[in-house]
Design an enzyme around this catalytic site. Structure first.
Site, PDB file in Angstrom:
ATOM      1  N   GLY A 128       0.795  -1.227   0.000  1.00  0.00           N
ATOM      2  CA  GLY A 128       0.000   0.000   0.000  1.00  0.00           C
ATOM      3  C   GLY A 128       0.825   1.273   0.000  1.00  0.00           C
ATOM      4  N   ASP A 254      -5.598  -1.206 -17.732  1.00  0.00           N
ATOM      5  CA  ASP A 254      -5.919  -0.440 -16.518  1.00  0.00           C
ATOM      6  C   ASP A 254      -5.118   0.855 -16.457  1.00  0.00           C
ATOM      7  OD1 ASP A 254      -3.892  -2.574 -16.188  1.00  0.00           O
ATOM      8  OD2 ASP A 254      -3.534  -1.634 -14.257  1.00  0.00           O
TER       9      ASP A 254
HETATM   10  P1  AMP Z   1       0.415  -0.119 -11.610  1.00  0.00           P
HETATM   11  O1  AMP Z   1       1.517  -1.031 -12.046  1.00  0.00           O
HETATM   12  O2  AMP Z   1       0.873   1.036 -10.765  1.00  0.00           O
HETATM   13  O3  AMP Z   1      -0.464   0.316 -12.720  1.00  0.00           O
HETATM   14  O4  AMP Z   1      -0.463  -0.985 -10.593  1.00  0.00           O
HETATM   15  C1  AMP Z   1      -1.088  -2.185 -10.925  1.00  0.00           C
HETATM   16  C2  AMP Z   1      -1.942  -2.665  -9.764  1.00  0.00           C
HETATM   17  O5  AMP Z   1      -1.131  -2.990  -8.645  1.00  0.00           O
HETATM   18  C3  AMP Z   1      -2.949  -1.652  -9.253  1.00  0.00           C
HETATM   19  O6  AMP Z   1      -4.095  -2.376  -8.877  1.00  0.00           O
HETATM   20  C4  AMP Z   1      -2.245  -1.047  -8.067  1.00  0.00           C
HETATM   21  O7  AMP Z   1      -3.139  -0.481  -7.138  1.00  0.00           O
HETATM   22  C5  AMP Z   1      -1.516  -2.247  -7.488  1.00  0.00           C
HETATM   23  N1  AMP Z   1      -0.310  -1.884  -6.705  1.00  0.00           N
HETATM   24  C6  AMP Z   1       0.884  -1.472  -7.182  1.00  0.00           C
HETATM   25  N2  AMP Z   1       1.767  -1.264  -6.180  1.00  0.00           N
HETATM   26  C7  AMP Z   1       1.117  -1.547  -5.035  1.00  0.00           C
HETATM   27  C8  AMP Z   1       1.489  -1.537  -3.647  1.00  0.00           C
HETATM   28  N3  AMP Z   1       2.718  -1.189  -3.231  1.00  0.00           N
HETATM   29  N4  AMP Z   1       0.545  -1.898  -2.746  1.00  0.00           N
HETATM   30  C9  AMP Z   1      -0.690  -2.257  -3.126  1.00  0.00           C
HETATM   31  N5  AMP Z   1      -1.096  -2.293  -4.416  1.00  0.00           N
HETATM   32  C10 AMP Z   1      -0.213  -1.950  -5.348  1.00  0.00           C
HETATM   33 MG    MG Z   2      -1.889   1.614 -12.891  1.00  0.00          MG
END
Ligand code: AMP
Ligand code: MG
Length: 487
Positions: A128, A254
């Site tokens: 998080g 996404d």
């Molecule tokens: P992203 O690669 O930033 O587009 O994220 C892809 C997914 O992973 C999304 O659902 C984010 O909310 C989740 N996510 C990425 N990093 C974290 C983290 N450190 N804690 C919780 N969820 C994460």
């Molecule tokens: Mg993202």
């Protein structure tokens, strides 16, 4: 002063109210010792915030969701997505929150959103958290994109939380306060579609139409109108990325908005030496999201969007597919038109110029630039000098001088407009080595390099004395560049 800022800026809850099935009420984690690292004052003013208030302890707590106005209804948003081609039914805001929408003095509704605000029910195995480097990277690159006139989410602030976060090493935690015309993603529609609740899907589509593509309402089939509008904004957006040499790095469904804004700056990079196959992300092993693939991937993602809203387009599946395919067929033409129009501008040529003249000029030039792996940004900037009769800087970077001289002669005969070129060919972009240097310093507590870099890339078309080093490609010692998914 804090009363004024609180009472004048209402946090609205349109998404939370319209789409409760996709909104989990949630609160940001308390930061032990919040410290403001960067505040975007012009954006704060645009939104109607008093920058001095946002700098105060109370304002900083507002920026990270720890002190919200009473009416605020922060939520974690649900979405699905294809990540590197593989479908994940449940992604969502794992470490992010939508604080609400605010209507600035201009009346425009914008999302106020946090990244790094603690675990939510969508966190899966994630902690998080977010750390200073990647949040500041998003701040710098998104503001650079905005200054380049490319639609993007904006960054209002980066606040260090005072919490140490475990990555490969312990790193300082941070929260990014992001502003967007919305956070509706292709993946949001995939999520709604997967519930098989057609009424929810329709509500989501109506919400998106109202916020982003109201002209679709006047069309015979408003959901087909929505699809066409999203195709148009994405075709234009990706053309603009290509024209400045931007590689997004993680074009999962996404990470693609229906508003047409660039979103989620993780392993992104600006290309230096011109190489259509350029990939920077360490996790993109197959090169799926390489520079040259970006239009194809956008089209692929839009097909996923079309599938998601197909039941709204027509009750009969076959007819829905036929209409969607016809709309999707418009993507290539619109992308090419936007790209070609941008290339003519980069060459200082009028939009009305004959295609038969401009098209081979563009193609031959790119071949010369590619053969020499010339620095994409400085090459186009130096062409402005060539239009003024100073061909040497551009000549110095290509290999086939005879071919380039012949090219120059044909191009100059068309009397390119050098001033117009300087308005579209940036001199300062967030070069990878400069970004890395700024993030490393900020992680150690020194914000000066980031502040200087932001000043350079915030006004990218105007050459200024003293900023020479910001216009140069990376030194040899920087080596081949790899970026890591922003965590
Ligand atoms: P992203 O690669 O930033 O587009 O994220 C892809 C997914 O992973 C999304 O659902 C984010 O909310 C989740 N996510 C990425 N990093 C974290 C983290 N450190 N804690 C919780 N969820 C994460
Ligand atoms: Mg993202």
């Amino acid at each position: 002063m804090s009363d004024i800022a609180h009472s004048t800026i209402a946090f609205e809850g349109h998404f939370a109210r319209d789409l409760p099935e996709m909104a989990v009420p949630w609160r940001a984690e308390e930061a032990p010792e919040p410290q403001l690292l960067a505040l975007n004052e012009p954006l704060a003013v645009e939104l109607g915030f008093e920058p001095d208030f946002l700098r105060s302890p109370e304002g900083v707590r507002l920026l990270i969701g720890n002190a919200l106005p009473e009416e605020a209804t922060p939520v974690a948003q649900a979405y699905s997505g294809h990540q590197f081609g593989w479908y994940s039914p449940r992604l969502g805001d794992g470490r992010a929150l939508l604080l609400g929408e605010i209507a600035g003095p201009d009346g425009k509704l914008r999302d106020l959103h946090l990244k790094g605000s603690g675990r939510t029910p969508f966190a899966r195995n994630g902690d998080g958290q977010a750390v200073v480097g990647p949040m500041l990277r998003e701040y710098i690159v998104s503001e650079a994109m905005h200054a380049l006139n490319i639609p993007t989410t904006r960054s209002l602030a980066v606040v260090a939380t005072g919490r140490a976060v475990q990555r490969e090493t312990l790193l300082p935690g941070a929260v990014l306060t992001r502003v967007a015309s919305s956070h509706l993603r292709v993946g949001s529609f995939q999520y709604a579609r997967a519930t098989n609740d057609l009424e929810l899907l329709r509500r989501l589509a109506d919400h998106a139409i109202e916020r982003h593509h109201p002209s679709a309402v006047g069309e015979a089939n408003r959901y087909l109108g929505l699809l066409e509008a999203v195709i148009t904004v994405q075709a234009t957006l990706v053309a603009q990325w290509m024209l400045v040499g931007f590689v997004h790095g993680v074009m999962n469904t996404d990470n693609m908005t229906v508003s047409g804004e660039t979103i989620d700056y993780g392993p992104c990079a600006f290309m230096e030496g011109f190489d259509p196959g350029a990939v920077y992300s360490s996790i993109d092993e197959s090169g799926r999201y390489a520079y040259r693939n970006q239009p194809l991937i956008a089209e692929w993602n839009l097909a996923r969007f079309a599938e998601s809203i197909a039941p709204l387009i027509h009750d009969d599946e076959e007819q829905a597919v036929a209409l969607a395919v016809e709309a999707l067929n418009g993507f290539r033409q619109q992308y090419s038109a936007a790209w070609f129009s941008g290339m003519k501008a980069k060459l200082g040529l009028p939009e009305s110029i004959d295609d038969g003249v401009a098209s081979p000029l563009v193609d031959e030039l790119l071949e010369l630039v590619q053969e020499a792996r010339a620095d994409y940004t400085s090459f186009f900037r130096s062409l402005g000098k060539a239009a003024r009769g100073q061909a040497e800087p551009a000549r110095g970077t290509v290999l086939d001088l005879a071919a380039f001289d012949a090219w120059l002669e044909r191009w100059r005969a068309l009397t390119p407009d050098a001033n117009a070129m300087d308005r579209v060919n940036p001199i300062y972009i967030p070069r990878n080595h400069l970004v890395e240097e700024a993030l490393a310093a900020a992680t150690e507590g020194d914000m000066d390099p980031a502040v200087r870099l932001l000043a350079a890339v915030g006004d990218p078309f105007k050459e200024r004395p003293g900023l020479e080093s910001y216009a140069d490609p990376a030194p040899e010692s920087f080596g081949p560049y790899r970026t890591f998914c922003g965590t």
